[in-house]
Design an enzyme around this catalytic site. Structure first.
Site, short mmCIF file in Angstrom:
data_model
loop_
_atom_site.label_atom_id
_atom_site.label_comp_id
_atom_site.label_asym_id
_atom_site.label_seq_id
_atom_site.Cartn_x
_atom_site.Cartn_y
_atom_site.Cartn_z
N CYS A 68 19.22 19.43 -35.67
CA CYS A 68 19.67 18.04 -35.58
C CYS A 68 18.43 17.20 -35.31
CB CYS A 68 20.78 17.87 -34.53
SG CYS A 68 20.29 18.16 -32.82
N ILE A 72 18.63 19.29 -29.67
CA ILE A 72 19.32 19.50 -28.39
C ILE A 72 20.83 19.59 -28.58
CG2 ILE A 72 19.78 18.50 -26.12
CD1 ILE A 72 16.96 17.20 -26.29
N GLY A 73 21.40 18.57 -29.22
CA GLY A 73 22.86 18.54 -29.33
C GLY A 73 23.41 19.74 -30.07
N HIS A 101 12.47 38.08 -25.40
CA HIS A 101 13.10 38.04 -24.08
C HIS A 101 14.59 37.70 -24.11
CE1 HIS A 101 9.14 37.41 -21.58
NE2 HIS A 101 9.05 38.39 -22.47
N ARG A 136 14.54 44.91 -18.30
CA ARG A 136 15.05 43.74 -17.59
C ARG A 136 15.62 42.69 -18.55
NH1 ARG A 136 9.72 43.26 -18.43
NH2 ARG A 136 8.73 41.23 -18.68
#
Ligand code: RB5
Length: 148
Positions: A68, A72-73, A101, A136
């Site tokens: 976008c 973010i959105g 990760h 982990r």
């Protein structure tokens, strides 16, 4: 090459970069499942984040690309689905770490914040980097599927 089919979607703010990355993926030998949008006309980013999450849930692709304006959105939209780990990426390091990760299965870009060359570099790294399974990182990623 990991998975041959890559799902891709954007809103209007990501349409131009989507067009570039789709072309690049096809030239690289991937099959692209393009879920829109199809123009610069204003649309709502959740619709496209949800469409991609739905397609991945149905098994149509194992990996996805979302764009976008800011990234973010559409990343928030995708991450509302428990099987999605969408990472908003800005550079080679965040692209690499998103896989090593976080076992991210969707890479997100801001069409207004990243240039096409950096985005292509990030996408390559995302597609070629393996998750550091077993220690982990697996424990932490498993916790993402089971929020308290
Ligand atoms: C659309 O103008 C813009 O708000 C959208 O592309 C995105 O940046 C939202 O997070």
């Amino acid at each position: 090459m990991p998975s041959k089919t890559i799902a891709i979607a954007s809103d209007h703010g990501g349409f131009e970069l989507k067009t570039e990355l789709k072309k690049y993926l096809m030239e690289t030998g991937y099959t692209v499942l393009d879920l829109g949008s199809d123009s610069l006309e204003s649309v709502d980013y959740p619709d496209f984040g949800y469409a991609l999450a739905g397609a991945m849930k149905e098994g149509k692709a194992k990996l996805g690309v979302l764009i976008c304006g800011s990234g973010i959105g559409i990343s928030i939209a995708a991450n509302r689905h428990s099987e999605i780990r969408a990472a908003l990426v800005h550079d080679a390091l965040t692209a690499r770490l998103s896989r090593q990760h976080n076992d991210a299965n969707v890479i997100c870009f801001g069409g207004r914040t990243i240039g096409p060359e950096v985005a292509r570099d990030c996408l390559n790294i995302f597609l070629e980097t393996k998750f550091e399974d077993g220690g982990r990182h697996s424990r932490r990623v498993n916790k993402l599927s089971d929020p308290k």
